[in-house]
Design a protein around this motif. Structure first.
Motif, PDB file in Angstrom:
ATOM      1  N   PRO A  58      -8.913 -13.844  11.675  1.00  0.00           N
ATOM      2  CA  PRO A  58      -8.857 -13.290  10.370  1.00  0.00           C
ATOM      3  C   PRO A  58      -8.029 -12.100  10.473  1.00  0.00           C
ATOM      4  O   PRO A  58      -7.646 -11.768  11.543  1.00  0.00           O
ATOM      5  CB  PRO A  58     -10.424 -12.841  10.281  1.00  0.00           C
ATOM      6  CG  PRO A  58     -10.809 -12.671  11.776  1.00  0.00           C
ATOM      7  CD  PRO A  58     -10.029 -13.491  12.536  1.00  0.00           C
ATOM      8  N   HIS A  59      -7.414 -11.890   9.265  1.00  0.00           N
ATOM      9  CA  HIS A  59      -6.598 -10.862   9.137  1.00  0.00           C
ATOM     10  C   HIS A  59      -6.946  -9.470   8.523  1.00  0.00           C
ATOM     11  O   HIS A  59      -8.149  -9.480   8.233  1.00  0.00           O
ATOM     12  CB  HIS A  59      -5.250 -11.466   8.470  1.00  0.00           C
ATOM     13  CG  HIS A  59      -5.344 -10.856   6.779  1.00  0.00           C
ATOM     14  ND1 HIS A  59      -4.065 -10.175   6.430  1.00  0.00           N
ATOM     15  CD2 HIS A  59      -6.089 -10.835   6.077  1.00  0.00           C
ATOM     16  CE1 HIS A  59      -4.488  -9.809   5.103  1.00  0.00           C
ATOM     17  NE2 HIS A  59      -5.508 -10.067   4.966  1.00  0.00           N
ATOM     18  N   GLY A  60      -6.221  -8.655   8.759  1.00  0.00           N
ATOM     19  CA  GLY A  60      -6.582  -7.250   8.300  1.00  0.00           C
ATOM     20  C   GLY A  60      -7.222  -6.365   9.018  1.00  0.00           C
ATOM     21  O   GLY A  60      -7.742  -4.991   8.966  1.00  0.00           O
TER      22      GLY A  60
ATOM     23  N   ASN B 292      -9.553  -8.126   3.148  1.00  0.00           N
ATOM     24  CA  ASN B 292      -8.241  -7.861   3.766  1.00  0.00           C
ATOM     25  C   ASN B 292      -8.657  -6.640   4.867  1.00  0.00           C
ATOM     26  O   ASN B 292      -9.447  -6.722   5.514  1.00  0.00           O
ATOM     27  CB  ASN B 292      -7.132  -7.369   2.723  1.00  0.00           C
ATOM     28  CG  ASN B 292      -6.964  -8.435   1.678  1.00  0.00           C
ATOM     29  OD1 ASN B 292      -6.820  -9.741   2.469  1.00  0.00           O
ATOM     30  ND2 ASN B 292      -6.582  -8.160   0.462  1.00  0.00           N
ATOM     31  N   SER B 293      -8.046  -5.379   4.673  1.00  0.00           N
ATOM     32  CA  SER B 293      -8.179  -4.271   5.627  1.00  0.00           C
ATOM     33  C   SER B 293      -8.881  -3.212   4.939  1.00  0.00           C
ATOM     34  O   SER B 293      -9.146  -2.234   5.856  1.00  0.00           O
ATOM     35  CB  SER B 293      -6.715  -3.875   6.131  1.00  0.00           C
ATOM     36  OG  SER B 293      -6.114  -2.998   4.843  1.00  0.00           O
ATOM     37  N   TRP B 294      -9.359  -3.327   3.607  1.00  0.00           N
ATOM     38  CA  TRP B 294      -9.819  -2.103   2.955  1.00  0.00           C
ATOM     39  C   TRP B 294     -11.194  -1.824   3.128  1.00  0.00           C
ATOM     40  O   TRP B 294     -11.769  -1.013   2.393  1.00  0.00           O
ATOM     41  CB  TRP B 294      -9.077  -1.982   1.530  1.00  0.00           C
ATOM     42  CG  TRP B 294      -9.342  -3.126   0.678  1.00  0.00           C
ATOM     43  CD1 TRP B 294      -8.465  -4.406   0.870  1.00  0.00           C
ATOM     44  CD2 TRP B 294      -9.803  -3.363  -0.384  1.00  0.00           C
ATOM     45  NE1 TRP B 294      -8.663  -5.036  -0.364  1.00  0.00           N
ATOM     46  CE2 TRP B 294      -9.443  -4.547  -1.284  1.00  0.00           C
ATOM     47  CE3 TRP B 294     -10.679  -2.389  -1.219  1.00  0.00           C
ATOM     48  CZ2 TRP B 294     -10.047  -4.762  -2.493  1.00  0.00           C
ATOM     49  CZ3 TRP B 294     -11.228  -2.671  -2.378  1.00  0.00           C
ATOM     50  CH2 TRP B 294     -10.909  -3.960  -3.053  1.00  0.00           C
ATOM     51  N   MET B 295     -12.073  -2.783   3.658  1.00  0.00           N
ATOM     52  CA  MET B 295     -13.649  -2.227   3.691  1.00  0.00           C
ATOM     53  C   MET B 295     -13.797  -1.838   5.172  1.00  0.00           C
ATOM     54  O   MET B 295     -15.386  -2.268   5.508  1.00  0.00           O
ATOM     55  CB  MET B 295     -14.394  -3.407   2.935  1.00  0.00           C
ATOM     56  CG  MET B 295     -13.955  -3.405   1.615  1.00  0.00           C
ATOM     57  SD  MET B 295     -14.899  -4.583   0.548  1.00  0.00           S
ATOM     58  CE  MET B 295     -16.424  -3.380   0.083  1.00  0.00           C
ATOM     59  N   HIS B 296     -13.030  -1.941   6.226  1.00  0.00           N
ATOM     60  CA  HIS B 296     -13.349  -1.766   7.442  1.00  0.00           C
ATOM     61  C   HIS B 296     -14.287  -0.531   7.845  1.00  0.00           C
ATOM     62  O   HIS B 296     -14.438  -0.409   9.187  1.00  0.00           O
ATOM     63  CB  HIS B 296     -12.440  -2.431   8.407  1.00  0.00           C
ATOM     64  CG  HIS B 296     -11.912  -3.729   8.305  1.00  0.00           C
ATOM     65  ND1 HIS B 296     -11.085  -4.328   8.833  1.00  0.00           N
ATOM     66  CD2 HIS B 296     -12.848  -4.670   7.744  1.00  0.00           C
ATOM     67  CE1 HIS B 296     -10.759  -5.676   8.487  1.00  0.00           C
ATOM     68  NE2 HIS B 296     -11.921  -5.708   7.880  1.00  0.00           N
ATOM     69  N   ASN B 297     -13.923   0.492   7.080  1.00  0.00           N
ATOM     70  CA  ASN B 297     -14.589   1.798   7.659  1.00  0.00           C
ATOM     71  C   ASN B 297     -16.090   1.889   6.900  1.00  0.00           C
ATOM     72  O   ASN B 297     -16.556   3.085   6.926  1.00  0.00           O
ATOM     73  CB  ASN B 297     -13.640   2.902   7.122  1.00  0.00           C
ATOM     74  CG  ASN B 297     -13.701   4.120   7.962  1.00  0.00           C
ATOM     75  OD1 ASN B 297     -13.666   4.124   9.262  1.00  0.00           O
ATOM     76  ND2 ASN B 297     -14.130   5.204   7.434  1.00  0.00           N
TER      77      ASN B 297
ATOM     78  N   VAL C  89      -7.982  -7.230  16.259  1.00  0.00           N
ATOM     79  CA  VAL C  89      -6.708  -7.220  16.498  1.00  0.00           C
ATOM     80  C   VAL C  89      -5.803  -7.546  15.155  1.00  0.00           C
ATOM     81  O   VAL C  89      -6.682  -8.389  14.405  1.00  0.00           O
ATOM     82  CB  VAL C  89      -6.282  -8.350  17.575  1.00  0.00           C
ATOM     83  CG1 VAL C  89      -6.984  -7.985  18.839  1.00  0.00           C
ATOM     84  CG2 VAL C  89      -6.771  -9.671  17.131  1.00  0.00           C
ATOM     85  N   ASN C  90      -4.514  -7.238  15.117  1.00  0.00           N
ATOM     86  CA  ASN C  90      -3.975  -7.306  13.990  1.00  0.00           C
ATOM     87  C   ASN C  90      -3.135  -8.767  14.212  1.00  0.00           C
ATOM     88  O   ASN C  90      -2.261  -8.746  14.763  1.00  0.00           O
ATOM     89  CB  ASN C  90      -2.851  -6.332  13.654  1.00  0.00           C
ATOM     90  CG  ASN C  90      -2.121  -6.670  12.617  1.00  0.00           C
ATOM     91  OD1 ASN C  90      -2.232  -7.530  11.683  1.00  0.00           O
ATOM     92  ND2 ASN C  90      -0.990  -5.698  12.368  1.00  0.00           N
ATOM     93  N   THR C  91      -3.662  -9.737  13.626  1.00  0.00           N
ATOM     94  CA  THR C  91      -2.945 -11.233  13.616  1.00  0.00           C
ATOM     95  C   THR C  91      -1.657 -11.316  12.938  1.00  0.00           C
ATOM     96  O   THR C  91      -0.807 -12.078  13.077  1.00  0.00           O
ATOM     97  CB  THR C  91      -4.185 -12.192  12.961  1.00  0.00           C
ATOM     98  OG1 THR C  91      -3.617 -13.587  13.402  1.00  0.00           O
ATOM     99  CG2 THR C  91      -4.099 -11.994  11.569  1.00  0.00           C
ATOM    100  N   ASN C  92      -1.323 -10.516  12.008  1.00  0.00           N
ATOM    101  CA  ASN C  92       0.052 -10.198  11.647  1.00  0.00           C
ATOM    102  C   ASN C  92       1.115  -9.874  12.244  1.00  0.00           C
ATOM    103  O   ASN C  92       2.306 -10.111  12.233  1.00  0.00           O
ATOM    104  CB  ASN C  92       0.277  -9.452  10.321  1.00  0.00           C
ATOM    105  CG  ASN C  92      -0.660 -10.248   8.906  1.00  0.00           C
ATOM    106  OD1 ASN C  92      -0.286 -11.161   8.785  1.00  0.00           O
ATOM    107  ND2 ASN C  92      -1.596  -9.437   8.477  1.00  0.00           N
TER     108      ASN C  92
ATOM    109  N   LEU D 173      -0.807  -3.355   8.431  1.00  0.00           N
ATOM    110  CA  LEU D 173      -1.854  -4.464   8.912  1.00  0.00           C
ATOM    111  C   LEU D 173      -1.490  -5.720   8.220  1.00  0.00           C
ATOM    112  O   LEU D 173      -1.861  -6.590   8.703  1.00  0.00           O
ATOM    113  CB  LEU D 173      -3.243  -3.784   8.684  1.00  0.00           C
ATOM    114  CG  LEU D 173      -3.652  -2.909   9.804  1.00  0.00           C
ATOM    115  CD1 LEU D 173      -5.259  -2.917   9.624  1.00  0.00           C
ATOM    116  CD2 LEU D 173      -3.346  -3.332  11.221  1.00  0.00           C
ATOM    117  N   SER D 174      -1.182  -5.609   6.968  1.00  0.00           N
ATOM    118  CA  SER D 174      -1.256  -6.820   6.239  1.00  0.00           C
ATOM    119  C   SER D 174      -0.284  -7.693   6.047  1.00  0.00           C
ATOM    120  O   SER D 174      -0.314  -8.596   5.331  1.00  0.00           O
ATOM    121  CB  SER D 174      -1.605  -6.572   4.816  1.00  0.00           C
ATOM    122  OG  SER D 174      -3.054  -5.784   4.961  1.00  0.00           O
TER     123      SER D 174
END
Ligand code: SF4
Length: 749
Positions: free
Chosen positions: A698-700, A635-640, A719-722, A404-405
């Motif tokens: 935003p990313h992640g 980043n991606s690590w607190m979305h759950n 969505v994954n902007t990367n 994702l990142s």
């Protein structure tokens, strides 16, 4: 019965003190610790993540091993046996570089991760080491290394005492600070203005920080270095430079002055979109302010001239005499583990620093040089895909989600699928770890001890704060450092049943040896056996931390300075120890070979013609993409974590109303955004707070991968902007990916 515990928040760089109330094994509440010596009770909404992460049913608690194509629960013995069965043969047949490592951003917020991933990486000996640094702050580390001698000699704006702060590409009111550890940055910036200071923000978006500033200027993404060079040009041509006491410690002033000659305000204004008169005024204000600082962050790093922009920030701080003075840009003095505080800098000419060296090896496919022992993560996919000697065949990920990142995310995702073997050390089965053959879970923050090794060197005040675990490690779980040591044993050929205590003893001895080898170290020449005995009975990360604290600049030097800092002292001070405001450190802080500030390092000077060529570039009228930070996300690590993602969709594309009309976009509708690398469909948010010609996502995000197990995140996938980031576009000096200023086409759905 409830209990109170005090610990540092591990969720961002602000390092706030938390007061955590527990009942049995349950976290009841998380509040700000009013007695914390640094944060004084401040917290943001992410702090409650400590509780939610603890309770998250998706958090992995048992190792997973792939059997017949499916990841199934296994014992630790089975998991390590599988790794030992699969990984050493790849190393034996294809060599060490065939196994890559990816280290995610949470490692830097985790004491075990900070200390023991280094051990694993050293034991592996692979050139294919990747991390989140090359999609983030590597340009600043490269410029700081070349100018001042070590990777974390990053000058920090002294926000609590400055009179004038010029900020580029940073939104600390939302990020809570980055390469700037300053809990309650909103309060600190408000205090700056209340004491008559001035805050000027330059950003393609009128961010929350910009809204709280005295002045905001839109800038075309990717042109920060041009603006900064023009400020240098004005300082030089108008005779506004005044290095003060830095003069006798600085090389290269004349060279920089000459380089700036081409970058007049009139020349850069059309490219960056800020008029020449404003640039001249800003330069004059910077020079006239009693105490001023320039600070650039992720927006100015993650662009094609990221290292040049990062360098120019500090060039201005030097030329205005604001580097290393109260209220300027200063060097913290961390209590533990920083190379710029080890030993003594030599007195007199000649210095004693080693400085930094890059390009000791290059990436196999593209020939990109390493920086600080790692290769750009934008190269990882091609290193996996491209056959030949040295091809990456296996991967170890630790607390990372590169699928994702990192740039060209879809390509990397496919490449990960094709690997022969993947081991992941992680708290979730996420978009990356779903590709793993073995997933090793780690305890949540509540079950780990903590000390911020890196952020002490980036903080606006010198503090030290140790957090013991709130709960013991759960039954059936291994401490993370033990997991990393077991992996170390496997890649070192000792197998999964190696004597971990002996290995940990070796790690401590090696670290002590490194401390003792530094000239002027307070432990140089001392008996290693006696020093190690003084650390007993501690083991693991606590032993290493105690060693670093005791040998550090405030340490007790193993009895030589009885009032000095030890881990024991921190344990009796649960709200932290205040070590005072930042103090001038030049020349003591410098570790360049000359012992001086290198204002015009050769690799940077050699890159200036590339920037000069960009002067004549003009917008072709197309749109460009930038990223953005979000208060409830890291980043991606607190979305759950439900409470942090609840509410309206956070993953939107912001666009200016004029562009929305021109492109037929409606607020709340959808757009398709397409770049050279890929395409995403994203909800539209129309706002006047973004400049025309620019869109922001935003990313992640992008949590819809089959096989991941993050139920809450999947309900708010974004969505994954990367996917849109082109992995071929790098800042050449740092290898950092270009994530801001990506040309895109935007169309209404
Ligand atoms: S600002 Fe950062 S450190 Fe402070 S509570 Fe929020 S996430 Fe934690």
């Amino acid at each position: 019965m409830t209990e109170l515990h005090y610990r540092t928040c591990p969720f961002c760089e602000a390092t706030c003190g938390l007061e955590v109330e527990t009942s049995g094994r349950e976290v009841v509440s998380v509040r700000g610790d009013a007695r914390d010596v640094f944060s004084h009770g401040y917290i943001c909404p992410k702090a409650t993540g400590l509780k939610h992460l603890d309770e998250d049913p998706d958090r992995l608690r048992i190792p997973l091993v792939r059997r017949a194509g499916e990841l199934v629960e296994a014992t630790w013995e089975e998991a390590f046996a599988e790794i030992d069965r699969r990984l050493p043969p790849i190393l034996a047949e294809h060599g060490r570089h065939a196994v890559a490592v990816y280290l995610g951003n949470p490692n830097v917020h985790n004491m075990s991760g900070s200390l023991y991933t280094t051990v694993l990486v050293r034991a592996l000996g692979s050139h294919n080491v990747y991390s989140a640094s090359t999609v983030d702050q590597m340009p600043k580390q490269v410029s700081a290394g070349l100018m001042f001698g070590t990777m974390l000699s990053v000058p920090i704006p002294d926000v609590d005492r400055t009179d004038y702060l010029l900020m580029l590409g940073a939104n600390p009111l939302v990020s809570n600070g980055s390469l700037l550890t300053a809990p309650d940055i909103r309060g600190r910036l408000r205090a700056l203005r209340e004491r008559g200071g001035r805050l000027v923000v330059v950003d393609p978006v009128r961010t929350r920080t910009a809204q709280a500033a005295d002045e905001h200027h839109f800038i075309r993404p990717g042109t920060d270095a041009l603006l900064l060079f023009a400020l240098v040009n004005v300082l030089v041509t108008d005779g506004l430079t005044d290095l003060g006491r830095l003069s006798e410690h600085t090389n290269g002033v004349a060279e920089v002055a000459q380089l700036a000659g081409d970058f007049t305000p009139e020349a850069v204004a059309p490219a960056c979109g800020i008029d020449a008169a404003t640039i001249r005024r800003l330069a004059g204000e910077l020079a006239a302010a009693p105490r001023a600082a320039v600070y650039g962050r992720i927006g100015s790093c993650t662009q094609e001239f990221g290292t040049l922009a990062s360098w120019l920030v500090d060039v201005i701080n030097v030329l205005t005499g604001n580097l290393d003075r109260d209220g300027g840009a200063m060097f913290p003095l961390a209590a533990a583990g920083q190379r710029n505080a080890q030993g003594r800098r030599a007195q007199g000419p000649g210095g004693r620093g080693k400085g930094v060296r890059f390009g000791r090896w290059t990436s196999r496919v593209r020939g990109v040089p390493e920086t600080f022992g790692e290769l750009p993560v934008a190269c990882l996919a091609e290193e996996i895909e491209t056959p030949g000697d040295g091809q990456v065949r296996a991967l170890v990920t630790i607390a990372g989600n590169p699928a994702l990142s990192t740039p060209d995310a879809e390509r990397l995702d496919r490449a990960l699928h094709g690997l022969e073997f993947v081991v992941s050390v992680d708290i979730y089965l996420n978009e990356t770890t779903r590709h793993a053959d073995v997933v090793l879970p780690v305890p949540p923050p509540s079950q780990r001890s903590h000390y911020d090794l890196a952020f002490g060197q980036l903080a606006v005040r010198n503090v030290a704060n140790y957090s013991p675990p709130i709960f013991p490690v759960a039954d059936g779980m291994l401490d993370e450092w033990q997991t990393l040591l077991r992996l170390t044993a496997i890649v070192a050929g000792q197998g999964p049943d190696a004597d971990l205590a002996a290995l940990d003893e070796f790690v401590a001895k090696t670290l002590l040896g490194m401390e003792q080898s530094v000239a002027g170290s307070p432990v140089a020449g001392r008996d290693a056996g006696e020093l190690l005995a003084a650390l007993a009975p501690r083991t693991g990360p606590e032993r290493l931390l105690d060693l670093l604290l005791r040998a550090g600049p405030y340490g007790d030097h193993f009895g030589a300075r009885p009032d000095g800092l030890t881990l024991g002292v921190l344990e009796t001070n649960p709200h932290g120890v205040d070590l005072g405001p930042l103090r001038p450190r030049i020349p003591e802080v410098l570790r360049t070979p000359s012992g001086r500030i290198e204002l015009a390092p050769e690799p940077i000077v050699a890159d200036v013609p590339r920037l000069l060529a960009a002067l004549s570039r003009r917008s072709n009228g197309g749109m460009v993409l930038i990223g953005r930070r979000q208060l409830r996300s890291n980043n991606s690590w607190m979305h759950n974590l439900g409470p942090l993602v609840r509410g309206r969709d956070q993953c939107t594309m912001q666009v200016h109303p004029d562009d929305a009309v021109r492109l037929g976009l409606a607020d709340g509708g959808h757009a398709v955004v397409t770049s050279k690398a890929g395409s995403v469909r994203v909800p539209v948010e129309v706002t006047e707070d973004i400049m025309t010609g620019v869109v922001s996502i935003p990313h992640g995000w992008g949590h819809h991968a089959a096989g991941a197990k993050m139920a809450v995140a999947a309900e708010h996938p974004g969505v994954n902007t990367n996917v849109l980031a082109d992995g071929s576009q790098l800042d050449p000096l740092s290898g950092n990916a270009v994530l801001n200023g990506i040309p895109v086409e935007v169309a209404a759905v």
